[in-house]
Design a protein around this motif. Structure first.
Motif, PDB file in Angstrom:
ATOM      1  N   GLN A  97      -9.903   0.428  -3.284  1.00 46.68           N
ATOM      2  CA  GLN A  97     -10.297   1.698  -3.899  1.00 46.68           C
ATOM      3  C   GLN A  97      -9.822   2.877  -3.049  1.00 46.68           C
ATOM      4  OE1 GLN A  97     -10.430   2.947  -6.606  1.00 46.68           O
ATOM      5  NE2 GLN A  97     -12.465   2.580  -7.465  1.00 46.68           N
ATOM      6  N   ARG A  98      -9.792   2.720  -1.730  1.00 46.81           N
ATOM      7  CA  ARG A  98      -9.265   3.787  -0.877  1.00 46.81           C
ATOM      8  C   ARG A  98      -7.777   4.029  -1.174  1.00 46.81           C
ATOM      9  NH1 ARG A  98     -12.073   4.757   4.108  1.00 46.81           N
ATOM     10  NH2 ARG A  98     -14.077   3.690   4.003  1.00 46.81           N
ATOM     11  N   VAL A  99      -7.044   2.950  -1.394  1.00 44.64           N
ATOM     12  CA  VAL A  99      -5.628   3.107  -1.739  1.00 44.64           C
ATOM     13  C   VAL A  99      -5.510   3.859  -3.067  1.00 44.64           C
ATOM     14  CG1 VAL A  99      -3.461   1.923  -2.273  1.00 44.64           C
ATOM     15  CG2 VAL A  99      -4.976   0.997  -0.502  1.00 44.64           C
ATOM     16  N   ALA A 100      -6.358   3.487  -4.017  1.00 42.87           N
ATOM     17  CA  ALA A 100      -6.322   4.155  -5.326  1.00 42.87           C
ATOM     18  C   ALA A 100      -6.636   5.644  -5.180  1.00 42.87           C
ATOM     19  CB  ALA A 100      -7.306   3.480  -6.284  1.00 42.87           C
ATOM     20  N   ILE A 101      -7.546   5.974  -4.264  1.00 44.66           N
ATOM     21  CA  ILE A 101      -7.880   7.385  -4.037  1.00 44.66           C
ATOM     22  C   ILE A 101      -6.691   8.095  -3.377  1.00 44.66           C
ATOM     23  CG2 ILE A 101      -9.399   8.982  -2.800  1.00 44.66           C
ATOM     24  CD1 ILE A 101     -11.644   6.847  -3.142  1.00 44.66           C
ATOM     25  N   ALA A 102      -6.067   7.421  -2.417  1.00 40.79           N
ATOM     26  CA  ALA A 102      -4.883   8.013  -1.768  1.00 40.79           C
ATOM     27  C   ALA A 102      -3.805   8.299  -2.812  1.00 40.79           C
ATOM     28  CB  ALA A 102      -4.351   7.074  -0.684  1.00 40.79           C
ATOM     29  N   ARG A 103      -3.598   7.343  -3.698  1.00 39.20           N
ATOM     30  CA  ARG A 103      -2.615   7.524  -4.772  1.00 39.20           C
ATOM     31  C   ARG A 103      -3.002   8.710  -5.662  1.00 39.20           C
ATOM     32  NH1 ARG A 103      -2.497   2.763  -9.025  1.00 39.20           N
ATOM     33  NH2 ARG A 103      -4.602   3.583  -9.246  1.00 39.20           N
ATOM     34  N   ALA A 104      -4.313   8.837  -5.932  1.00 37.22           N
ATOM     35  CA  ALA A 104      -4.774   9.913  -6.823  1.00 37.22           C
ATOM     36  C   ALA A 104      -4.576  11.298  -6.212  1.00 37.22           C
ATOM     37  CB  ALA A 104      -6.250   9.705  -7.178  1.00 37.22           C
ATOM     38  N   ILE A 105      -4.615  11.399  -4.884  1.00 33.10           N
ATOM     39  CA  ILE A 105      -4.552  12.737  -4.282  1.00 33.10           C
ATOM     40  C   ILE A 105      -3.181  13.081  -3.694  1.00 33.10           C
ATOM     41  CG2 ILE A 105      -7.029  12.832  -3.814  1.00 33.10           C
ATOM     42  CD1 ILE A 105      -6.410  12.186  -0.871  1.00 33.10           C
ATOM     43  N   VAL A 110       0.842  -1.193   0.000  1.00 33.98           N
ATOM     44  CA  VAL A 110       0.000   0.000   0.000  1.00 33.98           C
ATOM     45  C   VAL A 110       0.885   1.254   0.000  1.00 33.98           C
ATOM     46  CG1 VAL A 110      -1.561   1.338   1.487  1.00 33.98           C
ATOM     47  CG2 VAL A 110      -2.017  -1.094   1.024  1.00 33.98           C
ATOM     48  N   TYR A 111       1.864   1.254   0.884  1.00 31.70           N
ATOM     49  CA  TYR A 111       2.779   2.413   0.952  1.00 31.70           C
ATOM     50  C   TYR A 111       3.410   2.678  -0.412  1.00 31.70           C
ATOM     51  CZ  TYR A 111       6.424   5.627   2.239  1.00 31.70           C
ATOM     52  OH  TYR A 111       7.226   6.732   2.296  1.00 31.70           O
ATOM     53  N   ARG A 123       1.597  -1.578   5.240  1.00 25.96           N
ATOM     54  CA  ARG A 123       2.525  -2.641   4.830  1.00 25.96           C
ATOM     55  C   ARG A 123       1.869  -3.810   4.095  1.00 25.96           C
ATOM     56  NH1 ARG A 123       7.149  -1.307   7.374  1.00 25.96           N
ATOM     57  NH2 ARG A 123       6.839  -0.071   9.243  1.00 25.96           N
ATOM     58  N   THR A 124       0.569  -3.733   3.882  1.00 29.27           N
ATOM     59  CA  THR A 124      -0.102  -4.867   3.232  1.00 29.27           C
ATOM     60  C   THR A 124      -0.057  -4.730   1.712  1.00 29.27           C
ATOM     61  OG1 THR A 124      -2.209  -3.747   3.435  1.00 29.27           O
ATOM     62  CG2 THR A 124      -1.676  -5.306   5.167  1.00 29.27           C
ATOM     63  N   TYR A 125      -0.394  -5.823   1.045  1.00 35.59           N
ATOM     64  CA  TYR A 125      -0.435  -5.861  -0.420  1.00 35.59           C
ATOM     65  C   TYR A 125      -1.892  -5.794  -0.883  1.00 35.59           C
ATOM     66  CZ  TYR A 125       4.496  -6.854  -0.446  1.00 35.59           C
ATOM     67  OH  TYR A 125       5.844  -6.732  -0.296  1.00 35.59           O
ATOM     68  N   PRO A 126      -2.131  -5.293  -2.102  1.00 32.27           N
ATOM     69  CA  PRO A 126      -3.501  -5.156  -2.582  1.00 32.27           C
ATOM     70  C   PRO A 126      -4.342  -6.428  -2.450  1.00 32.27           C
ATOM     71  CG  PRO A 126      -2.036  -3.990  -4.065  1.00 32.27           C
ATOM     72  CD  PRO A 126      -1.156  -4.691  -3.047  1.00 32.27           C
TER      73      PRO A 126
END
Ligand code: ADP
Ligand code: ADP
Length: 228
Positions: free
Chosen positions: A144-152, A96-97, A132-135
């Motif tokens: 999708q929350r990770v994808a949003i974090a990446r987007a912003i 995730v990081y 530290r987890t994987y998708p």
């Protein structure tokens, strides 16, 4: 923020995806793009991040003329945008990081600053504990929350999303919409294509309806307006 003037898009097979679309989207707007399947919603979204080019018309995004842009300018356009897809599009072999950090512009930000920003956006989407987890270890909503974090993570002026809750159950969809609402309240423009009638009707945001490539409705506190 986004200005389209007489924009048409005809694909090489002759499909007319958009016809004479004129619309202005202001800074801080939250827009739902609705309409039947095949209406042109995805094409509308793709033009904004220059995944597709208009066949004719003018398109300005964040002060940049998307049509006349030199190829080398495209990365600068995209740095000002955050993009979220229905299928998350995370890198499966990265944590995730790293998925979020990977998207960060490597301008002269220090490693420490980078860590701080990644943690801040993961806090915002409620996933700091998953850093530290994987998708594959996450639920759909969490991915999708990770994808949003990446987007912003680069502080974009516009976040565009194509059916971001299309693979999620209603409760999870609500959680995701709350995240988008928070981002919007912080000043970021949101443009989202969706089929989520319940969410659109409840959120009372601006609704642009597209049918057969044309804008047929543009409402300030709009409703979904279809039965599906
Ligand atoms: P929506 O997102 O509302 O379902 P799209 O923008 O995906 O609509 O599609 C609009 C129209 O353009 C449809 O008729 C679709 O078949 C066509 N279309 C979309 N993408 C392509 C493509 N890459 N090549 C040819 N036709 C396409
Ligand atoms: P949801 O209720 O959102 O569908 P899930 O039931 O899929 O969530 O997952 C619940 C929790 O279990 C989540 O925190 C998720 O990260 C974790 N989880 C789900 N699948 C796995 C897995 N294969 N390995 C490790 N953790 C998982």
């Amino acid at each position: 923020m986004i200005y389209m003037s007489d924009v048409s898009k005809v694909y090489s097979n002759g499909s007319v995806a958009l016809a004479d679309v004129t619309v202005e989207i202001g800074k801080g707007d939250f827009i739902f793009v609705v309409g039947p399947s095949g209406a042109g919603k995805s094409t509308f979204i793709k033009l904004i991040f220059r995944e597709e080019l208009p066949t004719s018309g003018r398109l300005v995004v964040n002060g940049r003329n998307v049509v006349d842009m030199m190829p080398k300018e495209v990365p600068y356009l995209r740095r000002g945008l955050g993009i979220v897809f229905q299928d998350y599009r995370l890198l499966p072999n990265k944590t995730v990081y790293d998925n979020v950090a990977f998207a960060m512009q490597v301008i002269e930000s220090s490693r420490r600053e980078m860590q701080k920003r990644v943690h801040n956006v993961l806090d915002l989407v409620g996933l700091r504990h998953k850093v530290r987890t994987y998708p594959s270890e996450l639920s759909g909503g969490e991915q999708q929350r990770v994808a949003i974090a990446r987007a912003i993570v680069n502080n974009p002026v516009v976040v565009i999303a194509d059916e971001p809750t299309g693979n999620l159950d209603p409760d999870t969809s609500w959680e995701i919409m709350k995240v988008f609402d928070t981002i919007n309240k912080a000043g970021t423009t949101i443009v989202m294509a969706t089929h989520d009638k319940t969410v659109v009707d409840a959120m009372k945001k601006r609704v642009i309806a597209i049918e057969k490539g044309r804008i047929v409705r543009d409402q300030v506190k709009g409703v979904y307006g279809y039965e599906d």
